[in-house]
Scaffold this motif. Sequence first.
Motif, PDB file in Angstrom:
ATOM      1  N   PRO A 170     -29.250  84.119 -25.881  1.00  0.00           N
ATOM      2  CA  PRO A 170     -30.154  85.069 -25.213  1.00  0.00           C
ATOM      3  C   PRO A 170     -30.674  84.509 -23.891  1.00  0.00           C
ATOM      4  CG  PRO A 170     -30.688  84.871 -27.546  1.00  0.00           C
ATOM      5  CD  PRO A 170     -29.701  83.792 -27.247  1.00  0.00           C
ATOM      6  N   GLY A 171     -30.870  85.406 -22.935  1.00  0.00           N
ATOM      7  CA  GLY A 171     -31.423  85.009 -21.653  1.00  0.00           C
ATOM      8  C   GLY A 171     -30.401  84.705 -20.587  1.00  0.00           C
ATOM      9  N   VAL A 172     -29.120  84.600 -20.969  1.00  0.00           N
ATOM     10  CA  VAL A 172     -28.092  84.343 -19.965  1.00  0.00           C
ATOM     11  C   VAL A 172     -27.877  85.621 -19.160  1.00  0.00           C
ATOM     12  CG1 VAL A 172     -25.675  83.763 -19.565  1.00  0.00           C
ATOM     13  CG2 VAL A 172     -26.953  82.585 -21.363  1.00  0.00           C
ATOM     14  N   PRO A 173     -28.021  85.569 -17.836  1.00  0.00           N
ATOM     15  CA  PRO A 173     -27.842  86.789 -17.046  1.00  0.00           C
ATOM     16  C   PRO A 173     -26.413  87.292 -17.103  1.00  0.00           C
ATOM     17  CG  PRO A 173     -28.036  84.868 -15.616  1.00  0.00           C
ATOM     18  CD  PRO A 173     -28.368  84.410 -17.011  1.00  0.00           C
ATOM     19  N   LEU A 174     -26.249  88.600 -17.137  1.00  0.00           N
ATOM     20  CA  LEU A 174     -24.927  89.204 -17.249  1.00  0.00           C
ATOM     21  C   LEU A 174     -24.326  89.443 -15.880  1.00  0.00           C
ATOM     22  CD1 LEU A 174     -25.663  91.803 -20.047  1.00  0.00           C
ATOM     23  CD2 LEU A 174     -24.709  89.521 -20.292  1.00  0.00           C
ATOM     24  N   GLY A 175     -22.999  89.375 -15.810  1.00  0.00           N
ATOM     25  CA  GLY A 175     -22.261  89.690 -14.608  1.00  0.00           C
ATOM     26  C   GLY A 175     -22.488  88.681 -13.496  1.00  0.00           C
ATOM     27  N   PRO A 176     -21.486  88.463 -12.646  1.00  0.00           N
ATOM     28  CA  PRO A 176     -20.150  89.051 -12.778  1.00  0.00           C
ATOM     29  C   PRO A 176     -19.221  88.276 -13.719  1.00  0.00           C
ATOM     30  CG  PRO A 176     -20.249  87.755 -10.786  1.00  0.00           C
ATOM     31  CD  PRO A 176     -21.627  87.693 -11.403  1.00  0.00           C
ATOM     32  N   ASN A 177     -19.723  87.130 -14.222  1.00  0.00           N
ATOM     33  CA  ASN A 177     -18.886  86.292 -15.070  1.00  0.00           C
ATOM     34  C   ASN A 177     -19.015  86.655 -16.541  1.00  0.00           C
ATOM     35  OD1 ASN A 177     -20.101  84.318 -12.718  1.00  0.00           O
ATOM     36  ND2 ASN A 177     -17.932  84.023 -13.058  1.00  0.00           N
ATOM     37  N   PRO A 178     -17.976  86.429 -17.333  1.00  0.00           N
ATOM     38  CA  PRO A 178     -18.084  86.655 -18.777  1.00  0.00           C
ATOM     39  C   PRO A 178     -18.918  85.571 -19.439  1.00  0.00           C
ATOM     40  CG  PRO A 178     -15.967  85.668 -18.249  1.00  0.00           C
ATOM     41  CD  PRO A 178     -16.625  85.974 -16.934  1.00  0.00           C
ATOM     42  N   ARG A 179     -19.405  85.859 -20.611  1.00  0.00           N
ATOM     43  CA  ARG A 179     -20.096  84.864 -21.422  1.00  0.00           C
ATOM     44  C   ARG A 179     -19.044  83.978 -22.083  1.00  0.00           C
ATOM     45  NH1 ARG A 179     -24.653  88.474 -24.645  1.00  0.00           N
ATOM     46  NH2 ARG A 179     -26.163  88.595 -22.951  1.00  0.00           N
ATOM     47  N   VAL A 180     -19.226  82.673 -22.011  1.00  0.00           N
ATOM     48  CA  VAL A 180     -18.235  81.743 -22.556  1.00  0.00           C
ATOM     49  C   VAL A 180     -18.954  80.579 -23.226  1.00  0.00           C
ATOM     50  CG1 VAL A 180     -16.211  80.298 -22.065  1.00  0.00           C
ATOM     51  CG2 VAL A 180     -16.643  82.335 -20.677  1.00  0.00           C
ATOM     52  N   GLY A 181     -18.433  80.156 -24.380  1.00  0.00           N
ATOM     53  CA  GLY A 181     -18.923  78.977 -25.070  1.00  0.00           C
ATOM     54  C   GLY A 181     -17.789  78.007 -25.336  1.00  0.00           C
ATOM     55  N   CYS A 182     -18.115  76.736 -25.430  1.00  0.00           N
ATOM     56  CA  CYS A 182     -17.092  75.704 -25.656  1.00  0.00           C
ATOM     57  C   CYS A 182     -17.637  74.636 -26.585  1.00  0.00           C
ATOM     58  CB  CYS A 182     -16.684  75.067 -24.318  1.00  0.00           C
ATOM     59  SG  CYS A 182     -15.475  73.722 -24.465  1.00  0.00           S
ATOM     60  N   VAL A 183     -16.810  74.200 -27.539  1.00  0.00           N
ATOM     61  CA  VAL A 183     -17.145  73.119 -28.461  1.00  0.00           C
ATOM     62  C   VAL A 183     -16.031  72.082 -28.397  1.00  0.00           C
ATOM     63  CG1 VAL A 183     -17.522  72.464 -30.870  1.00  0.00           C
ATOM     64  CG2 VAL A 183     -18.483  74.609 -29.992  1.00  0.00           C
ATOM     65  N   LEU A 184     -16.390  70.819 -28.254  1.00  0.00           N
ATOM     66  CA  LEU A 184     -15.413  69.731 -28.256  1.00  0.00           C
ATOM     67  C   LEU A 184     -15.403  69.078 -29.631  1.00  0.00           C
ATOM     68  CD1 LEU A 184     -16.109  67.968 -24.819  1.00  0.00           C
ATOM     69  CD2 LEU A 184     -14.410  69.730 -25.349  1.00  0.00           C
ATOM     70  N   LEU A 185     -14.197  68.922 -30.178  1.00  0.00           N
ATOM     71  CA  LEU A 185     -14.020  68.327 -31.506  1.00  0.00           C
ATOM     72  C   LEU A 185     -13.276  67.004 -31.413  1.00  0.00           C
ATOM     73  CD1 LEU A 185     -12.892  71.418 -33.657  1.00  0.00           C
ATOM     74  CD2 LEU A 185     -15.205  70.476 -33.414  1.00  0.00           C
ATOM     75  N   ALA A 186     -13.720  66.036 -32.207  1.00  0.00           N
ATOM     76  CA  ALA A 186     -12.983  64.781 -32.350  1.00  0.00           C
ATOM     77  C   ALA A 186     -11.764  65.020 -33.246  1.00  0.00           C
ATOM     78  CB  ALA A 186     -13.890  63.707 -32.943  1.00  0.00           C
ATOM     79  N   GLU A 187     -10.884  64.049 -33.326  1.00  0.00           N
ATOM     80  CA  GLU A 187      -9.657  64.213 -34.121  1.00  0.00           C
ATOM     81  C   GLU A 187      -9.959  64.461 -35.590  1.00  0.00           C
ATOM     82  OE1 GLU A 187      -6.127  61.923 -33.499  1.00  0.00           O
ATOM     83  OE2 GLU A 187      -6.918  61.070 -31.648  1.00  0.00           O
ATOM     84  N   ASP A 188     -11.101  63.964 -36.090  1.00  0.00           N
ATOM     85  CA  ASP A 188     -11.441  64.195 -37.495  1.00  0.00           C
ATOM     86  C   ASP A 188     -12.126  65.553 -37.715  1.00  0.00           C
ATOM     87  OD1 ASP A 188     -13.946  63.803 -36.406  1.00  0.00           O
ATOM     88  OD2 ASP A 188     -14.483  62.086 -37.666  1.00  0.00           O
ATOM     89  N   GLY A 189     -12.254  66.348 -36.651  1.00  0.00           N
ATOM     90  CA  GLY A 189     -12.842  67.674 -36.774  1.00  0.00           C
ATOM     91  C   GLY A 189     -14.337  67.729 -36.576  1.00  0.00           C
ATOM     92  N   SER A 190     -14.983  66.600 -36.330  1.00  0.00           N
ATOM     93  CA  SER A 190     -16.425  66.591 -36.099  1.00  0.00           C
ATOM     94  C   SER A 190     -16.737  66.993 -34.660  1.00  0.00           C
ATOM     95  CB  SER A 190     -17.000  65.196 -36.385  1.00  0.00           C
ATOM     96  OG  SER A 190     -16.422  64.227 -35.511  1.00  0.00           O
ATOM     97  N   GLU A 191     -17.915  67.547 -34.468  1.00  0.00           N
ATOM     98  CA  GLU A 191     -18.288  68.005 -33.130  1.00  0.00           C
ATOM     99  C   GLU A 191     -18.737  66.842 -32.256  1.00  0.00           C
ATOM    100  OE1 GLU A 191     -21.812  70.635 -31.098  1.00  0.00           O
ATOM    101  OE2 GLU A 191     -20.732  71.576 -32.790  1.00  0.00           O
TER     102      GLU A 191
END
Length: 343
Positions: free
Chosen positions: A21-42
């Motif tokens: 919430p609170g992220v202004p809209l436009g002109p860019n899309p909303r995007v999220g990213c998570v980086l995982l280690a090889e064992d699947g942990s964040e």
Amino acid sequence: MGATPAETAAMRRALQIAATPGVPLGPNPRVGCVLLAEDGSEVAEGFHRGAGAPHAEVAALTEAGDDARGTTAVVTLEPCNHTGRTGPCVEALVTAGVRRVVFAQADLNPVAAGGADALRAAGIEVEGGVLAEEAAQVNRAWTFAVEHGRPFVTWKFATTLDGRSAAADGTSRWISSEPARQDTHRLRAECDVVLVGTGTVEVDDPLLTVRDDWDRPVRHQPLRAVMGLRDIAADRRVLNNHAETVHLRTREPAEALRELFERDRQHVWLEGGPTLAAAFLAAGLVDEVVAYVAPSLLGAGANAVGDLGITTVSDQLRLRIRQAAVIGTGADANVRLTLGRTP
């Protein structure tokens, strides 16, 4: 090979933070990213905070630092491959030593597309299409605009049970209740344009801003667009400094939407009167309807929509109810109907 359970779970988390919430809209899309280690942990996560801010991938890579090397980047949108206000995310991922990229929605914007191929060319494993439909819903207006070359249009109106938007003397404040008006502002805030006609500006003198539950203007305001050929009187409130305003000197809905799309706008909140609403409906340019129905009767007065040229029941314009909700309680209760065009 498909996405692993850990990658799918990380994608759900990425979708969640993309819609912070609170992220202004436009002109860019909303995007999220998570980086995982090889064992699947964040290892780290990040999301795009608005135009000019680092993209989600860069935000996550910055949080991870040297720990980003060898990770899997799980991102809700195909990483971009172009330089705009910020550099290409593909380059940032390659430089950071990311081993694998899993993304949800392909980037259909021709300016930014090609990220997946560029990543593969750099030797990075790529898996696309993971929870793509969910990602498209997070950016439903942006996705629609990119696919159709015009903004998504939501027509909002308030009406009595007998379909009146104003009384016989022209008064229309207030048909809807205070809770319904507060709800309207919350939905208006999800758009990047509020559009009315010059007639509405002349008669009602609206602010067309987004305000909180205490009637205070919020920080990020949508563009105020006024459509029509007549001039706007200098004393109209829509010309104040509370938000940017543009005058679209046309009566053609398609032309108005074209101009707004050229301004990088993806979601129009249409609040004009019955004549403007009829013009957009007749042109097939209303994609969603949000109607607030008050438990009251007027018996006479302006209809919620003007003449559509329909003379027989078999030709009626049918909509599909997507959601129905009671807004407010007791004497302040209104029904909010959200409808879409039938397939």
